[in-house]
Scaffold this motif. Structure first.
Motif, short mmCIF file in Angstrom:
data_model
loop_
_atom_site.label_atom_id
_atom_site.label_comp_id
_atom_site.label_asym_id
_atom_site.label_seq_id
_atom_site.Cartn_x
_atom_site.Cartn_y
_atom_site.Cartn_z
N LEU A 63 0.80 -1.33 0.13
CA LEU A 63 -0.49 0.22 -0.24
C LEU A 63 1.17 1.70 0.16
O LEU A 63 0.51 1.95 -0.62
CB LEU A 63 -0.86 0.61 1.07
N ASP A 64 1.62 1.25 0.74
CA ASP A 64 2.84 2.30 1.12
C ASP A 64 3.30 2.25 -0.69
O ASP A 64 3.88 3.56 -1.07
CB ASP A 64 4.36 1.74 2.15
N VAL A 65 3.72 1.36 -1.07
CA VAL A 65 4.69 1.68 -2.81
C VAL A 65 3.48 1.91 -3.38
O VAL A 65 4.37 2.68 -4.27
CB VAL A 65 4.79 -0.28 -3.25
N PHE A 66 1.80 1.80 -3.77
CA PHE A 66 1.70 2.31 -4.64
C PHE A 66 1.25 3.58 -4.11
O PHE A 66 1.29 4.43 -4.75
CB PHE A 66 0.02 1.52 -3.85
N PRO A 77 -0.84 2.06 -14.90
CA PRO A 77 -1.63 1.57 -13.17
C PRO A 77 -0.82 0.67 -12.50
O PRO A 77 0.20 0.33 -13.35
CB PRO A 77 -2.21 0.41 -15.20
N VAL A 78 -1.28 0.23 -11.44
CA VAL A 78 -0.76 -0.67 -10.64
C VAL A 78 -1.67 -1.49 -10.24
O VAL A 78 -2.92 -1.33 -9.88
CB VAL A 78 -0.15 0.24 -9.51
N ILE A 79 -0.84 -3.22 -9.95
CA ILE A 79 -1.74 -4.07 -10.47
C ILE A 79 -1.26 -4.57 -8.91
O ILE A 79 0.11 -4.81 -9.14
CB ILE A 79 -1.37 -4.83 -11.46
N ILE A 80 -2.26 -4.96 -8.05
CA ILE A 80 -2.14 -5.57 -6.63
C ILE A 80 -1.80 -7.68 -6.92
O ILE A 80 -2.60 -7.48 -7.51
CB ILE A 80 -2.63 -4.99 -5.63
N MET A 81 -0.96 -7.27 -6.28
CA MET A 81 -0.90 -8.80 -6.26
C MET A 81 -1.07 -9.77 -4.58
O MET A 81 -0.35 -8.99 -4.07
CB MET A 81 0.62 -9.96 -6.89
N THR A 82 -1.59 -10.61 -3.91
CA THR A 82 -1.69 -10.73 -3.07
C THR A 82 -2.23 -12.50 -2.76
O THR A 82 -3.16 -12.57 -3.73
CB THR A 82 -2.98 -10.23 -2.28
#
Length: 499
Positions: A63-66, A77-82
């Motif tokens: 989240l901080d990186v984003f 565009p930032v795609i988050i992986m979890t």
């Protein structure tokens, strides 16, 4: 165009390696980073088109990186992986503007699709749409709205007046006239040009999916809604959203869109929490919204809200003086893309292009030039390079014969019993004639001919009454009007068969 770049940030080397090996190609360059700091540094140096970032990193949360990346360039565009399907962190990242989130282990077919969509969104946000003459080298990678005709000069003036106003804009025009390019030009000349830009085609999604796509949904809102989803209006907060083909939006979605336009607030599907947002809306359609309002197919109040600033794009047949500029532009672009070296276009070829009616407008023109250049064997573009329908239709020695073979009347319409003395349409005979003529795109020509015959006869039977015709055909009035328009049978508000 330069090769797009994907930055993958994950502290598991096997994941970054697998993604790089799976997605990396001549069409996509994959950059990798094992820590948040390394990823942020790579973003600043390499400016990737898309970022794929894990939520849990050794030196910083995803989240901080984003947030850091969003500060550097909110258009990337930032795609988050979890690894956790129900994590609130990923949901929060989406709420803040992340493009999408994926659950590990990642399905690579899904990943390819998401990355492809993200690359397109990044292109729309970063590649400017500029106005004026043919392609030059002064604006690198720009996509141009071509034309110097009086009609296009008016379009440019209107874009200049409305771009900085931060108001809703409605772009009207036939398919292929360049409505998306106009929307992007408004965005790039606006105060929100450094914020995200998203485009949604309202005609490409079913009603239920479109509402969820735009407004999001809560967990349990409908079958398959196993978790909350953030919609585009929330995701692009602070930016601009382009609603293409807004005339195809359902009544329920129109009601929610009206509230958003008026008050910049909405509720997710299945939710009762009011969400505030700040988005600029640019809408477009190839339909006659005023007629749809009169027929009860589009909300009048929404139409008035959208119609504050209207830009009408002229069809190509009404600005033929721009065809030489378009030809120059697309020849130069295709020379670069196809590795060609076309230097000259013959006068006969230009005459054919100038005399054609271009029902598909600039999009059809571009496709025809690309086809011609692919088939050119010298550095001169001659008539025999053009798609076969052009050669048949415009050959001086075979013009009348080609019309008979293709079923095309002198006014460009397909012959049925209402356009030819040859009698009712015979599909078998028409198929044989088209096969003998060597015409390509046979299936589309036949379907168009059959549609034309069915619609003409049905409208004639019901004396132009669209409601009765749609009911008997088993289709909606909106679908009927679209088909009538495509078949060239929507002569006036009364339809075909009156008078």
């Amino acid at each position: 165009m330069p090769t797009p770049k994907l930055l993958v940030i994950d502290d598991e080397p096997n994941i970054t390696f697998t993604i790089a090996e799976t997605l990396g190609s001549g069409a996509l360059k994959v950059l990798t980073a094992g820590t948040a700091r390394e990823g942020i540094d790579t973003l600043q140096r390499m400016r990737p088109d898309v970022v794929l970032c894990d939520v849990r990193l050794p030196d910083m949360s995803g989240l901080d990186v984003f947030d850091r990346m969003h500060q550097i360039d909110p258009r990337i565009p930032v795609i988050i992986m979890t690894a956790f399907a129900k994590t609130e962190t990923a949901i929060e990242a989406m709420r803040r503007g992340a493009f999408e989130y994926l659950v590990k282990p990642v399905d690579f077919n899904v990943l390819k699709q998401v990355v492809a969509r993200a690359i397109e969104v990044s292109r729309l946000s970063h590649v400017p749409a500029v106005m004026g003459q043919a392609a030059t080298d002064d604006v690198e990678n720009a996509e141009r709205i071509i034309g110097l005709s009086p009609a296009m000069q008016e379009v440019y003036k209107t874009i200049g007046r409305v771009a900085s106003q931060d108001a809703t804009v409605l772009v009207l025009g036939e398919s292929g006239t360049g409505k998306e390019l106009v929307a992007r030009a408004i965005y790039h000349y606006s105060k929100r040009s450094q914020m995200p830009f998203l485009a949604v085609n309202c005609a490409s999604l079913p009603e239920s999916l479109l509402e969820s796509e735009l407004f999001g949904h809560e967990k349990g809102a409908f079958t398959g809604a196993d978790q909350r989803r953030i919609g585009k209006f929330e995701q692009v907060n602070g930016g601009t959203i382009f609603l293409d083909e807004i005339g195809d939006m359902s009544a329920a979605t129109q009601a929610k869109a009206l509230r958003l336009v008026q008050q910049q607030e909405f509720e997710r599907v299945g939710g009762n929490i009011t969400i505030q947002t700040d988005v600029r809306i640019i809408a477009a359609t190839n339909q006659d919204l005023s007629t749809m309002v009169a027929e009860g197919m589009f909300r009048q109040d929404l139409y008035y809200r959208l119609n504050g600033f209207t830009i009408r794009l002229p069809p190509l047949r009404e600005r033929r003086e721009d065809i030489p500029l378009l030809l120059e532009h697309f020849v130069k672009v295709c020379n670069q893309e196809l590795g060609k070296n076309i230097r000259t276009v013959t006068e006969e070829t230009q005459a054919i292009l100038m005399s054609y009616n271009w029902p598909g407008n600039v999009r059809e023109f571009q496709s025809a030039i690309r086809f011609a250049m692919v088939h050119a064997t010298t550095d001169v573009l001659t008539p025999d390079c053009l798609p076969e329908p052009f050669r048949l239709r415009f050959s001086p020695d075979a013009e009348d014969e080609s019309r008979v073979l293709s079923g095309i009347a002198s006014d460009g319409t397909l012959m049925t019993d209402s356009h030819s003395s040859a009698g009712p349409l015979n599909v078998t005979d028409l198929t044989r004639r088209l096969l003998v003529s060597g015409q390509t795109d046979l299936y589309r020509e036949l379907v168009t001919a059959v549609d034309h015959a069915i619609l003409a006869e049905t409208m004639k039977h019901f004396d132009g009454n669209q409601f009765q015709a749609a009911e008997r055909l088993g289709i909606s009035r909106m679908t009927l009007r679209n088909k009538l328009r495509q078949a060239g049978l929507l002569a006036d508000k009364r339809g075909v068969g009156e008078g």
